[in-house]
Design a protein around this motif. Structure first.
Motif, PDB file in Angstrom:
ATOM      1  N   GLU A 269       0.844  -1.180   0.000  1.00 29.99           N
ATOM      2  CA  GLU A 269       0.000   0.000   0.000  1.00 29.99           C
ATOM      3  C   GLU A 269       0.881   1.232   0.000  1.00 29.99           C
ATOM      4  OE1 GLU A 269      -2.421  -0.312   3.475  1.00 29.99           O
ATOM      5  OE2 GLU A 269      -4.170  -0.907   2.319  1.00 29.99           O
ATOM      6  N   ALA A 270       0.470   2.203  -0.775  1.00 29.14           N
ATOM      7  CA  ALA A 270       1.123   3.504  -0.688  1.00 29.14           C
ATOM      8  C   ALA A 270       0.096   4.447  -0.078  1.00 29.14           C
ATOM      9  CB  ALA A 270       1.545   3.980  -2.062  1.00 29.14           C
ATOM     10  N   ILE A 271       0.441   5.051   1.034  1.00 30.03           N
ATOM     11  CA  ILE A 271      -0.534   5.794   1.821  1.00 30.03           C
ATOM     12  C   ILE A 271      -0.053   7.226   2.002  1.00 30.03           C
ATOM     13  CG2 ILE A 271      -1.903   5.754   3.930  1.00 30.03           C
ATOM     14  CD1 ILE A 271      -0.543   2.901   4.317  1.00 30.03           C
ATOM     15  N   GLU A 272      -0.959   8.161   1.822  1.00 30.08           N
ATOM     16  CA  GLU A 272      -0.584   9.569   1.937  1.00 30.08           C
ATOM     17  C   GLU A 272      -1.188  10.158   3.216  1.00 30.08           C
ATOM     18  OE1 GLU A 272      -1.730  11.794  -1.443  1.00 30.08           O
ATOM     19  OE2 GLU A 272      -1.212  13.715  -0.554  1.00 30.08           O
ATOM     20  N   PHE A 273      -0.358  10.817   4.000  1.00 29.37           N
ATOM     21  CA  PHE A 273      -0.818  11.445   5.235  1.00 29.37           C
ATOM     22  C   PHE A 273      -0.536  12.934   5.199  1.00 29.37           C
ATOM     23  CE2 PHE A 273       0.323   7.139   6.501  1.00 29.37           C
ATOM     24  CZ  PHE A 273      -0.774   6.754   7.236  1.00 29.37           C
ATOM     25  N   ILE A 274      -1.339  13.688   5.953  1.00 24.36           N
ATOM     26  CA  ILE A 274      -0.965  15.082   6.227  1.00 24.36           C
ATOM     27  C   ILE A 274      -0.495  15.121   7.678  1.00 24.36           C
ATOM     28  CG2 ILE A 274      -1.802  17.430   6.499  1.00 24.36           C
ATOM     29  CD1 ILE A 274      -3.694  16.926   4.212  1.00 24.36           C
ATOM     30  N   ILE A 275       0.695  15.650   7.877  1.00 29.76           N
ATOM     31  CA  ILE A 275       1.283  15.650   9.218  1.00 29.76           C
ATOM     32  C   ILE A 275       0.573  16.679  10.091  1.00 29.76           C
ATOM     33  CG2 ILE A 275       3.419  16.044  10.507  1.00 29.76           C
ATOM     34  CD1 ILE A 275       3.489  13.608   8.697  1.00 29.76           C
ATOM     35  N   ASP A 276       0.139  16.262  11.274  1.00 28.01           N
ATOM     36  CA  ASP A 276      -0.423  17.242  12.204  1.00 28.01           C
ATOM     37  C   ASP A 276       0.361  17.232  13.519  1.00 28.01           C
ATOM     38  OD1 ASP A 276      -1.344  15.137  13.733  1.00 28.01           O
ATOM     39  OD2 ASP A 276      -3.319  15.146  12.830  1.00 28.01           O
ATOM     40  N   GLU A 277      -0.121  18.015  14.478  1.00 34.84           N
ATOM     41  CA  GLU A 277       0.651  18.230  15.704  1.00 34.84           C
ATOM     42  C   GLU A 277       0.877  16.943  16.479  1.00 34.84           C
ATOM     43  OE1 GLU A 277      -1.991  19.959  14.853  1.00 34.84           O
ATOM     44  OE2 GLU A 277      -1.148  21.922  14.374  1.00 34.84           O
ATOM     45  N   LYS A 278      -0.048  16.005  16.331  1.00 32.09           N
ATOM     46  CA  LYS A 278       0.059  14.796  17.148  1.00 32.09           C
ATOM     47  C   LYS A 278       1.131  13.840  16.629  1.00 32.09           C
ATOM     48  CE  LYS A 278      -4.244  13.639  17.242  1.00 32.09           C
ATOM     49  NZ  LYS A 278      -5.426  14.113  16.907  1.00 32.09           N
TER      50      LYS A 278
ATOM     51  N   SER B 263       8.197  10.008   0.181  1.00 29.14           N
ATOM     52  CA  SER B 263       8.288  11.369  -0.334  1.00 29.14           C
ATOM     53  C   SER B 263       7.650  12.347   0.640  1.00 29.14           C
ATOM     54  CB  SER B 263       7.629  11.490  -1.711  1.00 29.14           C
ATOM     55  OG  SER B 263       6.237  11.557  -1.571  1.00 29.14           O
ATOM     56  N   ILE B 264       8.124  13.571   0.581  1.00 27.87           N
ATOM     57  CA  ILE B 264       7.615  14.606   1.458  1.00 27.87           C
ATOM     58  C   ILE B 264       7.291  15.812   0.577  1.00 27.87           C
ATOM     59  CG2 ILE B 264       8.163  16.168   3.359  1.00 27.87           C
ATOM     60  CD1 ILE B 264      10.236  13.944   4.211  1.00 27.87           C
ATOM     61  N   THR B 265       6.050  16.283   0.650  1.00 26.77           N
ATOM     62  CA  THR B 265       5.685  17.440  -0.148  1.00 26.77           C
ATOM     63  C   THR B 265       5.440  18.616   0.778  1.00 26.77           C
ATOM     64  OG1 THR B 265       4.661  15.992  -1.754  1.00 26.77           O
ATOM     65  CG2 THR B 265       4.113  18.310  -1.898  1.00 26.77           C
ATOM     66  N   HIS B 266       6.238  19.669   0.587  1.00 29.70           N
ATOM     67  CA  HIS B 266       6.105  20.850   1.422  1.00 29.70           C
ATOM     68  C   HIS B 266       5.670  21.977   0.504  1.00 29.70           C
ATOM     69  CE1 HIS B 266       6.884  23.430   4.827  1.00 29.70           C
ATOM     70  NE2 HIS B 266       7.507  24.260   4.016  1.00 29.70           N
ATOM     71  N   GLY B 267       4.460  22.422   0.673  1.00 34.07           N
ATOM     72  CA  GLY B 267       3.928  23.424  -0.248  1.00 34.07           C
ATOM     73  C   GLY B 267       3.856  22.834  -1.641  1.00 34.07           C
ATOM     74  N   ASN B 268       4.527  23.454  -2.609  1.00 36.46           N
ATOM     75  CA  ASN B 268       4.506  22.934  -3.970  1.00 36.46           C
ATOM     76  C   ASN B 268       5.718  22.073  -4.268  1.00 36.46           C
ATOM     77  OD1 ASN B 268       2.141  24.268  -4.583  1.00 36.46           O
ATOM     78  ND2 ASN B 268       3.264  26.165  -5.040  1.00 36.46           N
TER      79      ASN B 268
ATOM     80  N   GLN C  39       7.559  18.593   8.223  1.00 36.26           N
ATOM     81  CA  GLN C  39       6.994  19.579   9.140  1.00 36.26           C
ATOM     82  C   GLN C  39       5.484  19.379   9.225  1.00 36.26           C
ATOM     83  OE1 GLN C  39       9.118  21.465  10.704  1.00 36.26           O
ATOM     84  NE2 GLN C  39      10.858  20.874   9.421  1.00 36.26           N
ATOM     85  N   VAL C  40       4.896  20.011  10.216  1.00 38.86           N
ATOM     86  CA  VAL C  40       3.437  19.954  10.322  1.00 38.86           C
ATOM     87  C   VAL C  40       2.833  20.581   9.074  1.00 38.86           C
ATOM     88  CG1 VAL C  40       1.464  20.849  11.599  1.00 38.86           C
ATOM     89  CG2 VAL C  40       3.445  19.956  12.823  1.00 38.86           C
ATOM     90  N   GLY C  41       1.836  19.909   8.495  1.00 33.17           N
ATOM     91  CA  GLY C  41       1.189  20.411   7.289  1.00 33.17           C
ATOM     92  C   GLY C  41       1.730  19.802   6.011  1.00 33.17           C
ATOM     93  N   ASP C  42       2.866  19.094   6.074  1.00 28.57           N
ATOM     94  CA  ASP C  42       3.406  18.450   4.878  1.00 28.57           C
ATOM     95  C   ASP C  42       2.590  17.219   4.495  1.00 28.57           C
ATOM     96  OD1 ASP C  42       5.330  20.313   5.023  1.00 28.57           O
ATOM     97  OD2 ASP C  42       7.022  18.954   5.368  1.00 28.57           O
ATOM     98  N   ASN C  43       2.619  16.926   3.182  1.00 36.81           N
ATOM     99  CA  ASN C  43       2.073  15.637   2.734  1.00 36.81           C
ATOM    100  C   ASN C  43       3.201  14.622   2.715  1.00 36.81           C
ATOM    101  OD1 ASN C  43      -0.047  17.340   2.026  1.00 36.81           O
ATOM    102  ND2 ASN C  43      -0.639  15.972   0.369  1.00 36.81           N
ATOM    103  N   VAL C  44       2.992  13.497   3.367  1.00 35.82           N
ATOM    104  CA  VAL C  44       4.019  12.470   3.404  1.00 35.82           C
ATOM    105  C   VAL C  44       3.432  11.188   2.836  1.00 35.82           C
ATOM    106  CG1 VAL C  44       5.455  11.048   4.901  1.00 35.82           C
ATOM    107  CG2 VAL C  44       5.223  13.472   5.355  1.00 35.82           C
ATOM    108  N   VAL C  45       4.176  10.543   1.941  1.00 30.00           N
ATOM    109  CA  VAL C  45       3.721   9.275   1.383  1.00 30.00           C
ATOM    110  C   VAL C  45       4.537   8.142   2.004  1.00 30.00           C
ATOM    111  CG1 VAL C  45       3.419   7.896  -0.704  1.00 30.00           C
ATOM    112  CG2 VAL C  45       3.044  10.369  -0.770  1.00 30.00           C
TER     113      VAL C  45
END
Lengths: 453, 484
Positions: free
Chosen positions: A382-391, A412-417, A429-435
């Motif tokens: 599985e390839a799963i995408e998360f948005i990092i939050d404070e927890k 992969s880590i997507t920060h902004g664009n 960082q918080v708010g990044d998309n991480v796969v």
């Protein structure tokens, strides 16, 4: 969440399995008691016998306290009516309806509110869009998109003459001269998450993470000459073929469709003015030869029979057609086909299951669940995408200092664009998309599940 | 057959049994009853070793658990549980013969309440407690308890349904909510709640705490082991009446209580089985009260005894407040017929279950109707819902098995040379998990006089009756074990 699933067919069963494993309470509705019995024996669900569009049945199934209705019976009308009725009984409920008939496509979208549909699932159309993407980027067997299109996971089969054979992964960068990460490898039908010392062998199926703009560099440096697909031959003139033809014409490809039923042919000819419709038997070698199969640079087999699709694809491979896509209805974990050169495999039912599961996870997203999930390697990984939050743990730490489970890998880590392919020095960082890619041995629902605790 | 998975579940069951023994052990320690303490410790060690072995075998169990495994697991689990459960009686020499000890604990787990002890009051408190506690565990089912507390494997596997079906009584067993664990928890919370309520009512009536616990356990499981030689006869009318009411309550299908908790009162009270249950109770009490009026001083006393005895037989509990063997023939016959009736499906009671009678009689009525109107298609309906033909077929098959077992065991027990009334009522009372029968096995007598063979047969009867025949029957079926 409490989820009602209407229709215990193939899609219904996969949903019961997957969603049940994620901890949801599921009630299955079907009009066939034997289907219900069969599913109840295998999965921990409760069943209600009856018509999913009837008020009585829905009430009996507890629609007033359910969070989601997934209408996946084989009749579009029942699915629409079912969602409408459920909405009438419980305005809070989310509904997903499977609508397949092209004739209903427009109204299902435009009258979503009227039908009470939160999501319309059209397996055939999704399959067509997926096939279209594969033909757009020839050379890859599979493309999964993350972070709104800025990160991709593509799969490649290592051929005998590939320059990657017998190369350990840590030396990969120096060969292909761009930043990529091999996140999963399927060898002899088993999916593994490799580390830097892993040595690539002939016939491995590798899954590579790259940012979208580097895909063509990757192909070029690997020595795969990607000829742009111009002429596509489609075997079979069903609903997917129709959607696919529309899709491909939009990006300027020319489409020829072979269909044996004359009535269907004239219907297609009427609705697809730019396509070439050929009446004939796609399973006949003579016929394919006489239509000049070798002059096409893309072949898509979409007949109703899996076996036939495989045979036609094999023949197309022999004729050296560079890009082949095979539709299989029963593709679940079909490792028997792994060694066959039938190109990319598409399973419409699996695609719609994935979309539904993605929707369900998005509904839960407040609790930090994944936002998209792609099943790769025949459903083994599985390839799963998360948005990092404070927890989430380890925010801001370099990846080389974090211990993750050996069945999971941050790719992969997507920060902004900006999308960065994960390396030891990357951090999120918080708010990044991480796969995250996992080989399915551990259930990962939450980002923190990937760490060794 | 997935033997390893079966062993794994057996290991869990044995582990659970050790935990269940702890309160009894504590009572024995508290009373300085060294003999019994040693017996319990020995039992727990042996059970622990057995559980460890079973766990080792079942450690690497593969998946795949179907109806067959469900039936076999349930059958084996109950037998194994009984064999280890009887050891405290045997080791402490409270019951010197192994078969007798086994009879006693099987009678406990199956909530029968037939005893081979002539002097119950001679038993130490800890063993009395263990005996009564076995009723409570057996009433709702130990495997159901297991489903409620232990995740047996993947969270989404449906095989647990086979276990629920094999262990819970009734022609069509289903879940209350989607998750099996939650279903089992709901059932057990209702069970625990009612038991505690019963216990409190008994305490208020002045019953000593340990006796109140044992009596509440016996009532809740519809078991019937008393802590006194005369069962409940020497207790005050209040305590007897409390027990009467709770016996009736525990004979009701537990899903009715769930429906009541969900505030669907109309659905609950329109249930056909519940109405039949209440109807039979009312009529039987009325007829028996009038019939035995001359024997007692006053209508209320007669009513109390009639209600208690109807409750004890109807719910298959097996307590007694009076020797109903001395009653007139009509009353005795009514009680004998009620022995075949049993409680509601999905209750802790035993017997044939009223739900099955409803199905059988409705099916019979349909057959008569069809012979008059051969072309008409009719469905059997219960609670306004058409019943699946498969359930009707199963119920018919169940009736055949039920009658055949009664006849076969009746024949074997006859070898002992007691009166026909004794033998038949003994077989019926053990098979339906009631407890006392008539004549030589009446409320004031016990089962110790039977031969070892008869006792073994009746042990089989009790297990078959509690598990509704098939889980035990499949253990003796060649098709279960032979690989095709």
């Amino acid at each position: 969440m409490k989820i009602l699933v209407a229709g215990g067919g193939k899609v219904g069963e996969v949903l019961v399995d997957k969603l049940g494993n994620e901890g949801h309470e599921i009630t299955l509705i079907d009009s066939d008691p034997y289907v219900l019995e069969h599913i109840m024996e295998q999965y921990d669900v409760i069943t209600v016998h009856g018509n999913a569009a009837s008020m009585d049945t829905l009430e009996q199934a507890g629609v007033d306290e359910s969070d989601l209705l997934i209408a996946a019976t084989d009749a579009d009308e029942v699915n629409m009516l079912s969602c409408m009725t459920a909405h009438g009984l419980n305005p809070e409920i989310h509904t997903i309806g499977r609508i397949r008939d092209p004739e209903y496509r427009q109204q299902a979208y435009r009258m979503r509110d009227l039908f009470g549909l939160n999501l319309v699932i059209n397996p055939e159309q999704e399959a067509a869009i997926e096939i279209g993407r594969l033909l757009k980027y020839p050379g890859f067997l599979n493309i999964e998109t993350f972070a709104k299109g800025s990160a991709e996971i593509v799969s490649l089969r290592i051929k005998k003459d590939s320059q990657l054979v017998n190369v350990p992964l840590k030396k990969l960068d120096s060969i292909i001269k761009c930043k990529v990460l091999v996140c999963a490898v399927v060898r002899d039908g088993v999916c593994v998450i490799p580390d830097g010392n892993f040595v690539v062998k002939e016939n491995d199926l590798i899954y590579v993470t790259a940012s979208a703009d580097q895909l063509s560099t990757l192909l070029k440096n690997l020595g795969i000459i990607a000829r742009e697909v111009k002429h596509v031959l489609i075997a079979g003139g069903g609903k997917i073929s129709y959607y696919l033809a529309l899709e491909l014409e939009k990006i300027g490809m020319h489409v020829s469709i072979i269909e044996s039923d004359p009535e269907r042919c004239s219907l297609l000819a009427a609705s697809l003015p730019n396509a070439t419709i050929i009446e004939g038997d796609a399973s006949s070698q003579n016929f394919l030869d006489s239509e000049g199969i070798e002059r096409f640079d893309g072949m898509v087999t979409l007949t109703g029979l899996d076996e036939l699709n495989i045979v036609i694809s094999l023949y197309a491979n022999e004729k050296n057609i560079p890009q082949i896509v095979t539709k299989l209805s029963h593709a679940e974990n079909n490792r028997m086909l792994d060694s066959l050169p039938i190109g990319s495999v598409i399973s419409p039912k699996e695609l719609s299951c994935n979309s539904i599961i993605r929707y369900v996870r998005a509904m839960q997203n407040k609790q930090g669940a994944a936002i998209t999930v792609h099943r790769i390697a025949d459903g083994q990984g599985e390839a799963i995408e998360f948005i990092i939050d404070e927890k989430d743990l380890h925010v801001g730490e370099p990846l080389k200092d974090i211990r993750t489970k050996k069945d999971a890998l941050i790719v992969s880590i997507t920060h902004g664009n900006k999308t960065e392919i994960a390396s030891g020095d990357s951090s999120y960082q918080v708010g990044d998309n991480v796969v995250v890619v996992s080989n399915g041995k551990a259930t990962i629902q939450n980002f923190n599940d990937i760490f060794v605790d | 057959m997935n033997y390893r998975m079966i062993m794994r579940i057996i290991a869990h069951i044995l582990g659970l049994e050790i935990l269940f023994m702890i309160p009894a052990l504590l009572i024995a320690i508290f009373n300085h009853n060294n003999n019994v303490v040693i017996a319990f410790v020995q039992t727990m060690i042996i059970t622990g070793v057995a559980a460890g072995c079973a766990w080792l075998i079942g450690r690497s169990a593969r998946k795949g658990f179907y109806a067959r495994e469900g039936l076999v697991t349930t059958g084996i689990a109950w037998i194994v549980m009984s064999i280890f459960g009887c050891l405290p009686f045997y080791f402490s020499e409270a019951i010197p013969h192994f078969v007798d000890a086994l009879f006693e604990i099987v009678s406990g787990f199956t909530t029968t309440g037939s005893s081979i002890l002539s002097d119950v009051e001679a038993l130490p408190d800890s063993l009395l407690y263990w005996r009564s506690f076995s009723h409570w565990v057996g009433g709702m089912g130990v495997l159901v308890f297991l489903l409620a507390v232990i995740p047996l494997s993947g969270k989404n596997e449906g095989y647990t349904l086979h276990i629920l079906r094999a262990e819970s009584p009734g022609p069509s067993v289903g879940k209350l909510v989607p998750r099996m664990k939650k279903t089992a928890l709901i059932l057990y919370w209702i069970y625990i709640g009612l038991t505690v309520l019963d216990f409190l009512f008994l305490l208020v009536g002045g019953m000593p705490p340990l006796e109140a616990i044992c009596t509440a356990f016996g009532t809740a499981g519809t078991g019937g082991f008393g802590v006194k030689n005369d069962s409940l006869a020497s207790y005050s009318p209040y305590l007897q009446n409390v027990t009467t009411v709770f016996m009736f309550l525990f004979g009701v299908n537990f899903s009715i209580y769930y429906i009541l908790l969900m505030r669907r009162f109309k659905d609950a009270f329109s249930d056909e089985e519940l109405r039949l249950y209440l109807g039979i109770i009312f009529v039987s009490i009325l007829v028996i009260t009038l019939n035995i009026l001359p024997l007692y001083d006053g209508f209320l006393t007669a009513l109390r005894h009639a209600a208690f005895q109807v409750g004890t037989v109807m719910s298959t509990t097996g307590f007694a407040t009076t020797d109903f063997d001395l009653w007139p023939s009509l009353s005795k016959t009514i009680l004998f017929i009620l022995m075949f009736g049993g409680a509601c499906a999905g209750s802790t009671g035993g017997g044939f279950k009223l739900a099955r009678y409803i199905l059988l009689f409705k099916n019979l009525r349909r057959n008569i109707h069809e012979s008059l109107h051969p072309t008409e298609i009719r469905k059997v309906r219960v609670n306004q819902v058409a019943v699946d033909e498969k359930i009707l077929r199963n119920t018919n098959a169940y009736l055949v098995a039920y009658v055949a077992i009664i006849f076969a065991t009746f024949l074997i027990v006859s070898l002992d040379g007691f009166s026909m009334e004794t033998n038949l009522s003994a077989v019926v009372a053990t098979f339906n998990n009631i407890g006392p029968g008539f004549a030589s096995v009446g409320p004031t007598c016990n089962y110790s006089q039977f031969s070892v063979l008869s006792k073994l047969v009746m042990i089989g009867n009790m297990l078959a009756g509690r598990l509704e025949i098939f889980p035990i029957l499949v253990l003796f079926s060649r098709g279960t074990w032979v690989r095709k």
